[in-house]
Each structure stands twice: as C-alpha cells, then as structure tokens.
Enzyme design. Sequence first.
Site, short mmCIF file in Angstrom:
data_model
loop_
_atom_site.label_atom_id
_atom_site.label_comp_id
_atom_site.label_asym_id
_atom_site.label_seq_id
_atom_site.Cartn_x
_atom_site.Cartn_y
_atom_site.Cartn_z
N GLY A 38 -0.52 -4.83 3.90
CA GLY A 38 -1.99 -5.30 3.57
C GLY A 38 -2.39 -4.83 2.36
O GLY A 38 -1.56 -4.64 1.37
N LEU A 40 -3.57 -6.57 -0.13
CA LEU A 40 -2.71 -7.57 -0.80
C LEU A 40 -3.45 -7.65 -2.27
O LEU A 40 -4.71 -7.74 -2.39
CB LEU A 40 -2.80 -9.04 -0.47
CG LEU A 40 -2.08 -9.15 0.86
CD1 LEU A 40 -1.82 -10.55 1.32
CD2 LEU A 40 -0.73 -8.50 1.06
N GLY A 43 0.60 -8.90 -7.16
CA GLY A 43 2.05 -8.67 -6.83
C GLY A 43 2.43 -9.36 -5.41
O GLY A 43 3.39 -9.89 -5.43
N HIS A 44 1.43 -8.90 -4.59
CA HIS A 44 1.94 -9.63 -3.07
C HIS A 44 2.04 -11.22 -3.17
O HIS A 44 2.81 -11.71 -2.66
CB HIS A 44 1.04 -9.30 -2.19
CG HIS A 44 1.07 -7.46 -1.88
ND1 HIS A 44 0.06 -6.92 -2.20
CD2 HIS A 44 1.97 -6.67 -1.29
CE1 HIS A 44 0.17 -5.54 -1.76
NE2 HIS A 44 1.43 -5.36 -1.22
N GLY A 154 9.13 -6.63 -3.60
CA GLY A 154 9.01 -6.13 -5.08
C GLY A 154 9.82 -4.97 -5.37
O GLY A 154 10.44 -4.43 -4.92
N LYS A 156 8.99 -2.88 -7.62
CA LYS A 156 8.29 -1.80 -8.17
C LYS A 156 8.52 -0.60 -7.13
O LYS A 156 9.00 0.57 -7.67
CB LYS A 156 6.74 -1.91 -7.87
CG LYS A 156 5.96 -0.63 -8.18
CD LYS A 156 4.65 -0.87 -8.62
CE LYS A 156 3.71 -0.96 -7.38
NZ LYS A 156 3.57 0.55 -6.63
N SER A 192 -0.66 -2.06 -7.86
CA SER A 192 -0.45 -1.20 -6.55
C SER A 192 -1.74 -1.27 -5.89
O SER A 192 -2.61 -1.25 -6.24
CB SER A 192 0.01 0.13 -7.07
OG SER A 192 -0.13 1.07 -5.86
N ARG A 194 -2.60 1.15 -4.12
CA ARG A 194 -3.24 2.47 -4.48
C ARG A 194 -4.05 2.53 -5.80
O ARG A 194 -4.77 3.46 -6.14
CB ARG A 194 -2.02 3.54 -4.49
CG ARG A 194 -1.54 3.59 -2.99
CD ARG A 194 -0.53 5.12 -3.00
NE ARG A 194 -0.49 5.16 -1.59
CZ ARG A 194 0.69 4.92 -0.76
NH1 ARG A 194 1.43 4.11 -1.35
NH2 ARG A 194 0.76 5.32 0.68
#
Length: 290
Positions: A38, A40, A43-44, A154, A156, A192, A194
């Site tokens: 989740g 999102l 990137g997602h 991804g 990453k 990200s 985060r």
Amino acid sequence: MSYARPPFEIIRDPRAMRAHTEDLRRDGRTIAVVPTMGALHEGHLTLLREARKRADIVILTIFVNPTQFGPNEDLAKYPRDEAGDLAKARTCEIDLAFCPDASAMYPAGAQTFIEVRELQKPMCGASRPGHFAGVATIVAKLFHVTNAHVAVFGEKDFQQLAIIRRMVRDLDFGIEIVGVPIVREQDGLALSSRNAYLSAEQRTAALCLSKGLAAAEAAVVAGERDGAKILAAARALIEAEPLARIDYVELRDAEELTPVTTLSRPAVLAMAVFVGTTRLIDNRVLRHLG
Ligand code: PAF
C-alpha cells in the site's frame, strides 16, 4: 481475443481469491499481480500500468506484511490508506484488489518460511535480519493465492527482486518476474512510501543518495574500474550531508550479489542511508562499457 472485463472487486480471503483466480485461469484469462504494502505512489502505478500491458486480469495486492519488519522497525506507523490506494490503483484499470488481514495470511501456528540462503545475507539482509525470509514467504503465498502468470516488481528493491527471481527459479514457480526501472522525482529522489516520513529539510538531504549514485556512474564513464574508488565517489557525496548516515554503500555482482572489486561485468551500486530516522534505499546498475 477481446473479452468483457469483470467488474472491479476487493477480495480479503485467500481461499476466495484462489478459487476466483482458478476460475479465471480455467476461462483462459492471463493474470498479472503487483504485490505492494500500500501507500501507493507513482512508482507503484508504473508497475500497475506495466501489469496492465501484460495480462487480461490485473491484481493489486495490499498487505503490510508483519514478518518482514524487525522489532524496532516502522510496522506500527507504516502508512495505511486502503481507500486512497484503491482510488489511485483504479486509474490504472486494475480488476481485482487482494487486501487480506494478517490473521488470514498467517493462520495461528504458521511456522513455514522460505529462505534464499545466500542472496538474503548481505546488504539489506545484514542490517535487517529475517527481512527477506518474510518477503520471500509472503510473495510465495501471494503467487499461490493469485494464480498469476506474471508478477511485476520495482527495481528499487534490487536485492528483493534478485531474491524473488532466485526463489522462482529454484522452486520452479510457473510465473514470469518482470522488473521495472526506478521511478524518480525530477530532482532524482527515488519514489518511496517512506519519503512521506521526511521533513522538508530531510527531503533535500535525501538527494545525497541519487547524487552519490550519479557521482559513481560519472567515475565509471570517465574510465574508473576500481571498485573501492567507485564506492568512494558515491560515499563522498553522502558523507558530506550532515543529516545522512550510511547503513551500507556496496558494489555487488548484479545477479549473485557477491562483492565486486573491479568492474568487469554488470554490478549494482546499492545503498541504504538513514536520513534522520528514515532508512532510504537506492541503486544503480553500473556497466563497464569500454
Ligand atoms: O516491496 C514491497 O512492497 C514488499 O516487500 C512486498 C514485495 C509487497 C512483500 O511484502
């Protein structure tokens, strides 16, 4: 062949998801899954758009997987916004969302884990013991439950992707794994979930990761092949940033994740850096072109 796409559905029970996707397969539909926790971001959504191109049915999974968080990590405060996530995901024409809760994914007494023994050891595995066993196990479960033909991840999370590819190969999972390049903000910061934890000042400081990668790549383009010097070029940028603290910056073989001392084949320059208390990761594959 054209077909009528089924109405969008949210499924929370693993057995219901499995039965539903078995029916889809029986009807000749191809299935792509995008596993996420989740929170999102663009990137997602890029992963979902890639999945949309590759199969009839696209499944988004949202599950904040407790077994991949260490005791002092951010499980409790990990951002959760299912309604917001689903609204974003539906702009990418997904067909199904699988949003189980932890007791559905880990029934009482669950004690089976998958470990990709060597690839899980270095890099993020060294600072997050048990993390990749948690990732591999939940991803295996998500593959089983969704009956997917293809899964999109991804790049990453480079080590995660290498581990999932190896698990799929070693255990003969009949699923194609697709990696999608890192999506970055205009100034270079890798997207990200985060990043949401960063203050404005930390957000600026976090650019040291992508700048470090760019400095290392510039050294390679200028002819540098010595791994220690390539790493030093990246570290210098990060160490110059007072709000940043290096967890690791390493040059590793892009498949085996073994240390690389001289760049003679594709290698990943991978890093994890704390900016304040937020741990960010980033990477770039470096190729010896000359
Ligand atoms: O990359 C992630 O978001 C997670 O590690 C994953 C693959 C969804 C497993 O929980």
